[in-house]
Structure formats: structure tokens, C-alpha cells
Scaffold this active site. Structure first.
Site, short mmCIF file in Angstrom:
data_model
loop_
_atom_site.label_atom_id
_atom_site.label_comp_id
_atom_site.label_asym_id
_atom_site.label_seq_id
_atom_site.Cartn_x
_atom_site.Cartn_y
_atom_site.Cartn_z
N ASN A 149 0.97 -0.92 -0.30
CA ASN A 149 -0.12 0.09 0.32
C ASN A 149 1.22 0.76 0.01
O ASN A 149 0.67 2.62 -0.29
CB ASN A 149 -0.99 0.09 1.20
CG ASN A 149 -0.91 -0.59 2.70
OD1 ASN A 149 0.50 -1.50 2.64
ND2 ASN A 149 -0.47 0.31 3.60
N SER A 197 -10.97 -5.43 0.33
CA SER A 197 -11.56 -3.82 0.99
C SER A 197 -12.67 -3.28 -0.39
O SER A 197 -11.60 -3.08 -1.26
CB SER A 197 -10.38 -3.57 1.79
OG SER A 197 -11.68 -2.40 2.40
N CYS A 323 7.08 11.76 12.12
CA CYS A 323 6.15 12.91 12.72
C CYS A 323 4.69 12.76 12.02
O CYS A 323 3.52 13.08 12.87
CB CYS A 323 6.21 14.97 12.11
SG CYS A 323 8.40 14.65 12.55
C1 PLP Z 1 -3.02 -3.36 1.93
C2 PLP Z 1 -4.05 -3.40 3.06
N1 PLP Z 1 -4.21 -4.37 3.98
C3 PLP Z 1 -5.90 -3.98 4.95
C4 PLP Z 1 -6.13 -2.63 4.71
C5 PLP Z 1 -7.26 -2.40 5.94
O1 PLP Z 1 -9.19 -2.98 4.98
P1 PLP Z 1 -10.11 -1.81 5.57
O2 PLP Z 1 -10.02 -0.54 5.74
O3 PLP Z 1 -11.08 -2.52 5.31
O4 PLP Z 1 -9.82 -2.39 7.42
C6 PLP Z 1 -5.85 -1.52 3.91
C7 PLP Z 1 -6.62 -0.49 4.41
O5 PLP Z 1 -6.32 0.14 4.98
C8 PLP Z 1 -4.64 -2.06 3.39
O6 PLP Z 1 -4.55 -0.84 2.18
S1 FES Z 2 7.37 15.43 15.54
FE1 FES Z 2 8.84 15.31 15.07
S2 FES Z 2 9.60 17.15 15.85
FE2 FES Z 2 7.68 17.03 15.84
#
Ligand code: PLP
Ligand code: FES
Lengths: 385, 126
Positions: A149, A197, A323
Site C-alpha cells: 500500500n 476491501s 511526525c
Molecule cells: C494492504 C492493506 N491491507 C489491509 C487494509 C485494511 O483494509 P480495511 O480498511 O478495509 O480494514 C488496507 C487499507 O487500509 C491495506 O492497504
Molecule cells: S513530531 Fe517530529 S518534531 Fe514534531
């Protein structure tokens, strides 16, 4: 607004919404009830199941509707493991999985299962040689994602299956990102379990599929009524399932056209950024990569700052910066690929979809370089190179 | 993650005051954030025990930029001792608050100015 975060979620296709509406309004019968009115709901689910089966090249009884990618992943991984109890076993996954897989696997350590995590190379591809070494007599499951992802790298799932098939080891693949973008045929792939999904392919949130090959043994995650042939209890999310079916039907018929258009836009964005901004690193595999995903590290600056400036301009994207992570750890995917902490800090993901236009990409290419310049001028590491 | 910054934080991030370096600084404080890996450098110029100029550079998040920027404004014109009394809490208050997970970022600003003063003092002794 310019939405470039389709890997996070997609807007609902209008046709999908229309298909769903009757089941949110008038057709409210419980699919398990016996009267004619409820059979309308039952029939809608059956049709969606048929669509999902066609989409994957599966049989309808191999399709289990769930509440999404996360539940499908949890069911496959915990379900296979718990079905072995009181015997234990070993589970292999990759270090770049979505947390739905990683944390499901990790949770099994508490129950005495052994968990092994495969390394990836600099492009995010798993190490098949290492997998061969890891496979042993007590290996019960290998779970490797179809496509990542964050960086979009496409894993060699078929090769994984080949290594496991004659050993009787189950293979699960999380296809949440691949489904709707790449043609998937579970018979040809020969996996035992596959997750997808709906909200990643212009369907509604909170509904997904677990494909479970005929004959595979797994313990359900949710016990209760006899829904989904005793494999997933709870009154069906009828409208969601109908929406999922419709989304899969649309994806199947338009995937090729969409691929062509989206790839052109992604490549334009990628080339534009690499040409206009110095010291940018492209992440993920150069070609074994989802055609909609662009992940880059912009050296010397941090991701949350870039995202915030983009947000001021109405552009939605995401970052693997520490961050922005909520845990203040940079992306585990980028770190696993050997990208140093400070580089991962400046990572940015643009993920495109079917509603993006060329003028949106032009606009991003216009506003993004000055944002980088501004943040770099603030950075102690930049020194005006 | 729920990241709601106040308008003031976003305003300081968008238009940071006193951003950049001071080439002939009297003290430089270089600090790093062990939590997230961010880095901040604070430069001061001192005359008659007063901070007459202060600038910052940062490789950090929105909160890091905003807190360091407002810190430079606060300490400018203050005596060394006055500057040493400024804590991250003052900075956060001035900005109208920070999300919990971002509180640590404001420590960078406080540590940065303290380090810069330390650097100035060690140099002015010799
Ligand atoms: C690779 C992958 N697996 C699982 C999920 C989880 O899917 P869902 O949000 O439908 O639970 C996501 C997305 O968030 C994903 O990108
Ligand atoms: S979270 Fe990295 S300095 Fe703020």
C-alpha cells in the site's frame, strides 16, 4: 480539492451508491428471514457473491463477506492457526505487510505460535531464497501481500505458492491494494486465502471479501449464527455487500481503460517531480509496482510539513514520516527497504485514481516544487544546493 | 492520527518568523529530538547580555517549525537570564496549545535556546 490518496481510500462510485440505496431504504428485510420480502435481501447478497466470485475467478461458496480488509486478514491468519490447536506451528509473513496482517501474526506469538518475518530488498520485494530457508515441517501459513500500500511494489505471490504447494502449507495474500487495479484469478494464482476491501475500489467502507478455497480449514473469527455457511456470523451488511458487488463488477469491466489513464497521469507526476526537484529518491520497484502509486523521499525535509502545505493548497496525499505516524516511528515499510530514518522522514505518497485529471497533475507540479523549496530553505541540512 | 493544530500554529508554520541562519552568530544550539528524529538549530546574537537577534532552522514537523519560530520572537530583546526562564510550556501556551503527541516537539525549542546560550557562554569565557 485535489485528491491523491486513493490507496488510503476511494470515493464511492455514483453507480455503486445507486445500487446500494434501495437496501438502505425500502429493502430492509433480514436475509435470514423466511418471507418473500426478506428473500429480496437474500437474493441481493447471492448476486453480489456471484459478482465477487466472477471478479476473482472463484466459486460463489468460496466468497465470505466480512467487515473489510482487516477482518479478512485476521480471519485467514488467526483462523488457520486456531484450527490447528492444540498443535502449534510456524507462520511466515513479510516485514512490509499492512498492520492488519503484521499485528494479526504478532498476536499469535502470545498463543505459542512461531512467527517469522521475511526481509525485503531495496525495492520492497520479498526474499524468495530466505522464504525457502524458513519453510519447514511445522510451517502452517505464509501470508504475503499482493501489492504494498505504501510503495506499490507487487510481490511474487505465484512463486510463493509454488514453494508452498507440495508441502501442504496454506498461502494467504492481502490483495486490498491489488484488487481493482490488477486482474486477479485465484485459480491461476492458486492461493488458499485472499483478502480484499471495498473502499479501496470505489465501494463503501466497512465491507470486504475473504476468499477461502474450497476445503481449507480455518476457525471463524466471529461465532454466532449460521451466516456465511458458519464461517462469519452476524446479520449481513446488505447494502454494503451490494455496493461491494457493484464496485467489483465495475472494476472488472473497466480495469484496462482505467489502468491506461491512471498510469499516464502517475508517470507525468513522477517525471515532473523528478525533473523539477533535485535530490529526490523514488521508492518502490521501478516497474513491478502499482501503476497508480508514486512514493518519493524528498531529501532534507520532513513529510508532515509537506503534507500541511499541500493541504493549504487543497491537495490530499500521505507520508511515512515519523511526525505523521501517530507512533512517531517512520514507516516500517520504508525502514524495511533499508531507507535510513532521516530519508524516510521526508517520504511522500501520491496515489491516483480514476477521477484524477491531467489539469490536477499540472496543478500539483506547479505548487509542489515551491513548497519543497520553502521547506528546504528552513532545513539545516540543505545549504542551498 | 488526530492532528488538530490551532490556527496560530498553522499561521506560524505557514509564515515562520526568524527563519534562517545568522552567519556571525554568537551562539548556536543544535538539538535533536530522540523521539522522532527531528533536528533544530537555533542561532543567537548577543549584545550587552541581551539577545538582539535569534533565528532558527529545522528539519522537523509543523509543530517544530511553529514552536521554534515563536520561541525566537519571545526571546528576542530578552536578557540571557530572561531567555533561560522561557520554558516549552510558555511557547505552547502562546500558540494556543498543541496536540498531545506533539508536546515533545516544543521541547526542541526550549532546549535549542538553552544550548545556544550555553554555546555563547562557553565562547565568551575564552
Ligand atoms: C494492504 C492493506 N491491507 C489491509 C487494509 C485494511 O483494509 P480495511 O480498511 O478495509 O480494514 C488496507 C487499507 O487500509 C491495506 O492497504
Ligand atoms: S513530531 Fe517530529 S518534531 Fe514534531
Amino acid at each position: 480539492m485535489i485528491y491523491l490518496d486513493y490507496n488510503a481510500t476511494t470515493p464511492l462510485d455514483k453507480e455503486v451508491l445507486e445500487a446500494m440505496l434501495p437496501y438502505l431504504e425500502d429493502v430492509y428485510g433480514n436475509p435470514s428471514s423466511t418471507y418473500a420480502f426478506a428473500r429480496k435481501s437474500r437474493k441481493a447478497i447471492d448476486e453480489a457473491r456471484q459478482k465477487a466470485a466472477s471478479f476473482l475467478g472463484a466459486e460463489p461458496d468460496e466468497i465470505i463477506f466480512t467487515s473489510g480488509g482487516t477482518e479478512s486478514d485476521n480471519t485467514a491468519i488467526k483462523g488457520v492457526s486456531f484450527a490447528r490447536l492444540p498443535k502449534k506451528g510456524s507462520i511466515i509473513t513479510s516485514s512490509i505487510e499492512h498492520h492488519a496482517v503484521l499485528n494479526s501474526v504478532k498476536s499469535l506469538e502470545k498463543f505459542g505460535f512461531e512467527c517469522k518475518y521475511l526481509n525485503v530488498d531495496e525495492f520492497g520485494l520479498i526474499d524468495l531464497g530466505r522464504l525457502k530457508d524458513y519453510l519447514g515441517p511445522d510451517t502452517i501459513l505464509v501470508s504475503v501481500m499482493y501489492a504494498n500500500n505504501e510503495v506499490g511494489t507487487i510481490e511474487p505471490v505465484k512463486d510463493i505458492v509454488r514453494l508452498c504447494r507440495d508441502k501442504g502449507i496454506y498461502v494467504h495474500t492481502d490483495a486490498a491494494q491489488a484488487a481493482g487495479k490488477i486482474k486477479i484469478d485465484v485459480k491461476e494464482l492458486d492461493v488458499d486465502f485472499l483478502s480484499l476491501s471495498a473502499h479501496k475500489l470505489y465501494g463503501p467502507k466497512g465491507v470486504g471479501v475473504l476468499y477461502a478455497k474450497r476445503g481449507v480449514k480455518f476457525e471463524p473469527l466471529l461465532h454466532g449464527g449460521r451466516h456465511e455457511k458458519n464461517r462469519r456470523a452476524s446479520t449481513e451488511n446488505v447494502a454494503g455487500i451490494v455496493g461491494l458487488g457493484k464496485a467489483l463488477e465495475i472494476a472488472r469491466s473497466r480495469m484496462d481503460d482505467e489502468e491506461r489513464n491512471i498510469r499516464i497521469l502517475r508517470d507525468k507526476l513522477q517525471n515532473g517531480i523528478l525533473e523539477r526537484i533535485p535530490e529526490v529518491k523514488l521508492n518502490g520497484h521501478p516497474d513491478k509496482r502499482l501503476y497508480n502509486t508514486l512514493n518519493v523521499c524528498i531529501k532534507y525535509i520532513e513529510g508532515e510539513g509537506m503534507l500541511t502545505h499541500l493541504d493549504f493548497e487543497g491537495v490530499c496525499a500521505s507520508s511515512g514520516s515519523a511526525c505523521t505516524s501517530g507512533s512517531l516511528e517512520p514507516s516500517h515499510v520504508l525502514l524495511a527497504m533499508g531507507i535510513p530514518h532521516e530519508l524516510a522522514h521526508g517520504s511522500l505518497r501520491f496515489s491516483l485514481g480514476k477521477y484524477n485529471t491531467e489539469s490536477e497533475i499540472d496543478r500539483v507540479l506547479e505548487i509542489f516544487p515551491p513548497i519543497v523549496e520553502k521547506l528546504r530553505s528552513m532545513s539545516p541540512f540543505w545549504n542551498g544546493k | 492520527m488526530d492532528l488538530e493544530y490551532t490556527n496560530k500554529v498553522l499561521e506560524y508554520f505557514k509564515n515562520p518568523r526568524n527563519m534562517g541562519k545568522i552567519d556571525d552568530a554568537d551562539g548556536i544550539g543544535k538539538v535533536g529530538n530522540p523521539v522522532c528524529g527531528d533536528v533544530m538549530w537555533i542561532y543567537i546574537k548577543v549584545k550587552n547580555n541581551k539577545i538582539i537577534d535569534c533565528k532558527f532552522q529545522t528539519f522537523g514537523c509543523v509543530a517544530a517549525v511553529a514552536t521554534s519560530s515563536i520561541m525566537t520572537e519571545i526571546v528576542k530583546g530578552k536578557t540571557i537570564d530572561g531567555a533561560l526562564n522561557i520554558s516549552n510550556k510558555n511557547v505552547v501556551k502562546e500558540l494556543g496549545g498543541l496536540p498531545d503527541i506533539k508536546m515533545h516537539c516544543s521541547l526542541l525549542a526550549e532546549e535549542g535556546i538553552k544550548k545556544a546560550i550555553e554555546d555563547y557562554r562557553s565562547k565568551s569565557k575564552t
